[in-house]
Design an enzyme around this catalytic site. Structure first.
Site, PDB file in Angstrom:
ATOM      1  N   CYS A 254       2.475   1.745   4.714  1.00 49.94           N
ATOM      2  CA  CYS A 254       2.269   1.587   3.261  1.00 49.94           C
ATOM      3  C   CYS A 254       2.995   0.308   2.840  1.00 49.94           C
ATOM      4  O   CYS A 254       3.845   0.301   1.954  1.00 49.94           O
ATOM      5  CB  CYS A 254       2.759   2.802   2.479  1.00 49.94           C
ATOM      6  SG  CYS A 254       2.170   4.383   3.149  1.00 49.94           S
ATOM      7  N   PRO A 257       2.995  -4.767  -1.198  1.00 48.75           N
ATOM      8  CA  PRO A 257       2.551  -6.154  -1.023  1.00 48.75           C
ATOM      9  C   PRO A 257       3.342  -6.966   0.007  1.00 48.75           C
ATOM     10  O   PRO A 257       3.188  -8.184   0.066  1.00 48.75           O
ATOM     11  CB  PRO A 257       2.737  -6.734  -2.427  1.00 48.75           C
ATOM     12  CG  PRO A 257       3.917  -5.993  -2.972  1.00 48.75           C
ATOM     13  CD  PRO A 257       3.843  -4.603  -2.403  1.00 48.75           C
ATOM     14  N   GLY A 258       4.217  -6.331   0.769  1.00 46.98           N
ATOM     15  CA  GLY A 258       4.853  -7.039   1.881  1.00 46.98           C
ATOM     16  C   GLY A 258       6.304  -7.426   1.689  1.00 46.98           C
ATOM     17  O   GLY A 258       6.882  -8.085   2.558  1.00 46.98           O
ATOM     18  N   GLY A 259       6.912  -7.018   0.586  1.00 45.96           N
ATOM     19  CA  GLY A 259       8.318  -7.360   0.351  1.00 45.96           C
ATOM     20  C   GLY A 259       9.241  -6.818   1.427  1.00 45.96           C
ATOM     21  O   GLY A 259      10.158  -7.505   1.890  1.00 45.96           O
ATOM     22  N   ASP A 277      -1.400  -0.870   5.726  1.00 45.93           N
ATOM     23  CA  ASP A 277      -1.645  -0.340   4.384  1.00 45.93           C
ATOM     24  C   ASP A 277      -3.107   0.077   4.293  1.00 45.93           C
ATOM     25  O   ASP A 277      -3.964  -0.499   4.964  1.00 45.93           O
ATOM     26  CB  ASP A 277      -1.320  -1.384   3.311  1.00 45.93           C
ATOM     27  CG  ASP A 277      -1.090  -0.752   1.948  1.00 45.93           C
ATOM     28  OD1 ASP A 277       0.080  -0.462   1.616  1.00 45.93           O
ATOM     29  OD2 ASP A 277      -2.075  -0.534   1.220  1.00 45.93           O
ATOM     30  N   ASP A 322       7.369   3.766   3.200  1.00 43.00           N
ATOM     31  CA  ASP A 322       7.540   3.662   1.742  1.00 43.00           C
ATOM     32  C   ASP A 322       6.343   4.394   1.140  1.00 43.00           C
ATOM     33  O   ASP A 322       5.313   3.803   0.858  1.00 43.00           O
ATOM     34  CB  ASP A 322       7.581   2.182   1.337  1.00 43.00           C
ATOM     35  CG  ASP A 322       7.873   1.991  -0.137  1.00 43.00           C
ATOM     36  OD1 ASP A 322       8.123   2.995  -0.831  1.00 43.00           O
ATOM     37  OD2 ASP A 322       7.841   0.848  -0.609  1.00 43.00           O
ATOM     38  N   CYS A 375       9.654   5.033  -4.669  1.00 43.82           N
ATOM     39  CA  CYS A 375      10.206   4.486  -5.915  1.00 43.82           C
ATOM     40  C   CYS A 375      10.031   5.529  -7.022  1.00 43.82           C
ATOM     41  O   CYS A 375       9.670   5.219  -8.149  1.00 43.82           O
ATOM     42  CB  CYS A 375       9.565   3.147  -6.281  1.00 43.82           C
ATOM     43  SG  CYS A 375       7.774   3.186  -6.424  1.00 43.82           S
TER      44      CYS A 375
END
Length: 429
Positions: A254, A257-259, A277, A322, A375
């Site tokens: 997951c 966006p790749g952070g 993802d 995540d 989150c």
């Protein structure tokens, strides 16, 4: 030269796409921003994010000012009124400009016959503002949250719910992640000081720096060269906890966006990282982030529930999951979450999370480490999820990461700290 568009009507359309069509602002705004000048983009964002942040207060005020709400084809005019009230309450735009531009919004929305109504309601609000705000401060609209979510937060955090709500309703701080392949955090802080940007380090997360006032990324020293990335402090804690090492096989599941993918590679540049993802479109962001930072990972589209389809029988030394979640920890960054989520979503998300963690566990090597993260601030997705997993798996051991009685660590949103985030570190026996 006068613009050939009306910014307030564009904001009203965007808000309608969120509230009536269930789209997120991050989906809606990019295409609308292409139609306006660079200098207006920040204002459009402020009008949309701000209106959705304080939506219940604006809704309540309109109910007091109008005998009946605007519905059907006139619904966008209702959102235009909200945008007008938001400007009068929360921006420094002169009142005469607010009224003129918002009233003109009715023309842009092809409802010129309603100009008088929009003007009348906004002027009436100006006359009654003090009294209306006093009354609004004594009803539930003051919490600026839907009742189902307010109830869940109150139940989960009886002693802290008001601080959480307050943090959710504020604009978020801007956090950076210093790329340790280029600079130490101390060196980068010096570069920022030389550039006139005030910032301070996070007390716990080793790469995190908070700007005392947000700035454009183009003003950050070396941003284009990958010296730094915009990422919340709590999100950075995932990789600190994962503790990736060079030479290891690591899965970021997951990943968009790749952070976190790029953070893993900054921490362990010789690790072999697979970033997966389900969303093909969002994987483009992963590739863009890798490219800007000049890092390499194997990027794959795949469903976390069916890992054999994209990695066969491969096992990993470390897995960062995540998990998809309610995102209730990042409401201050994405106020539309409050209006896009439903109470029934929580059980569905918890079931999806359980499915993914079950499916991916066999792909962790014996002695390997998995960090389960969300989150979210809701126990059903976090501590309860991990407790249930540990009961099902005798081969899983929890590494204590917090001082709570519950498994895992729950960060809550804080005005001067990170977003709401949960982490649990599991070792496979």
């Amino acid at each position: 030269m006068k613009n050939n568009y009306n910014l307030r009507s564009i904001a009203a359309i965007a808000i309608g796409q969120v509230l009536d069509q269930g789209q997120s602002l991050s989906t809606v705004l990019p295409s609308l921003q292409k139609t306006i000048s660079d200098k207006d983009r920040a204002l459009l964002q402020e009008l949309c994010f701000g209106t959705l942040r304080v939506l219940p207060q604006l809704e309540w005020c309109i109910q007091q000012l109008m005998a009946k709400p605007m519905t059907g084809k006139q619904r966008t005019l209702h959102y235009l009124l909200m945008v007008g009230l938001y400007q009068l309450l929360y921006t420094r735009i002169p009142a005469h400009a607010v009224l003129a531009e918002t009233v003109e919004g009715a023309v842009a929305l092809k409802r010129p016959q309603l100009k008088g109504l929009i003007n009348g309601v906004l002027r009436q609000f100006q006359r009654q503002q003090e009294e209306l705000l006093q009354r609004a401060a004594n009803n539930d609209s003051r919490y600026l949250h839907p009742s189902w979510l307010l109830k869940r937060i109150q139940q989960a955090y009886p002693a802290q719910w008001e601080q959480i709500i307050d943090a959710n309703n504020q604009k978020p701080p801007m956090w950076l992640r210093v790329n340790r392949l280029h600079h130490t955090r101390e060196d980068y802080l010096q570069l920022m000081e030389q550039a006139g940007i005030a910032a301070e380090p996070h007390a716990e997360y080793r790469d995190a720096v908070r700007l005392l006032a947000p700035c454009a990324v183009t003003d950050l020293p070396g941003f284009a060269d990958g010296w730094v990335t915009v990422q919340d402090a709590s999100a950075q804690g995932c990789v600190d906890l994962l503790d990736p090492q060079d030479g290891e096989q690591i899965l970021d599941l997951c990943a968009a966006p790749g952070g976190k993918t790029t953070h893993i590679l900054e921490a362990a540049p010789k690790a072999h990282v697979m970033a997966v993802d389900i969303d093909e479109q969002r994987l483009k962001r992963v590739k863009e982030n890798l490219q800007r930072l000049r890092l390499h990972a194997e990027v794959k589209q795949g469903d976390g529930r069916t890992p054999q389809q994209w990695c066969g029988d491969k096992q990993f030394d470390r897995i960062l999951l995540d998990a998809p979640c309610s995102a209730t920890g990042v409401i201050r960054r994405h106020p539309d979450i409050k209006w896009l989520r439903r109470d029934s979503d929580i059980a569905e998300l918890a079931a999806l999370q359980a499915e993914i963690i079950e499916a991916i566990w066999p792909h962790l090597k014996s002695g390997g480490v998995m960090v389960y993260a969300t989150c979210s601030i809701l126990p059903a997705e976090n501590a309860e999820q991990v407790s249930a997993f540990l009961q099902r798996h005798a081969d899983a051991r929890l590494v204590e990461t917090g001082n709570q009685q519950q498994p895992g660590r729950q960060n809550l949103p804080h005005p001067e700290d990170g977003d709401g985030f949960f982490y649990a570190k599991l070792i496979k026996m």
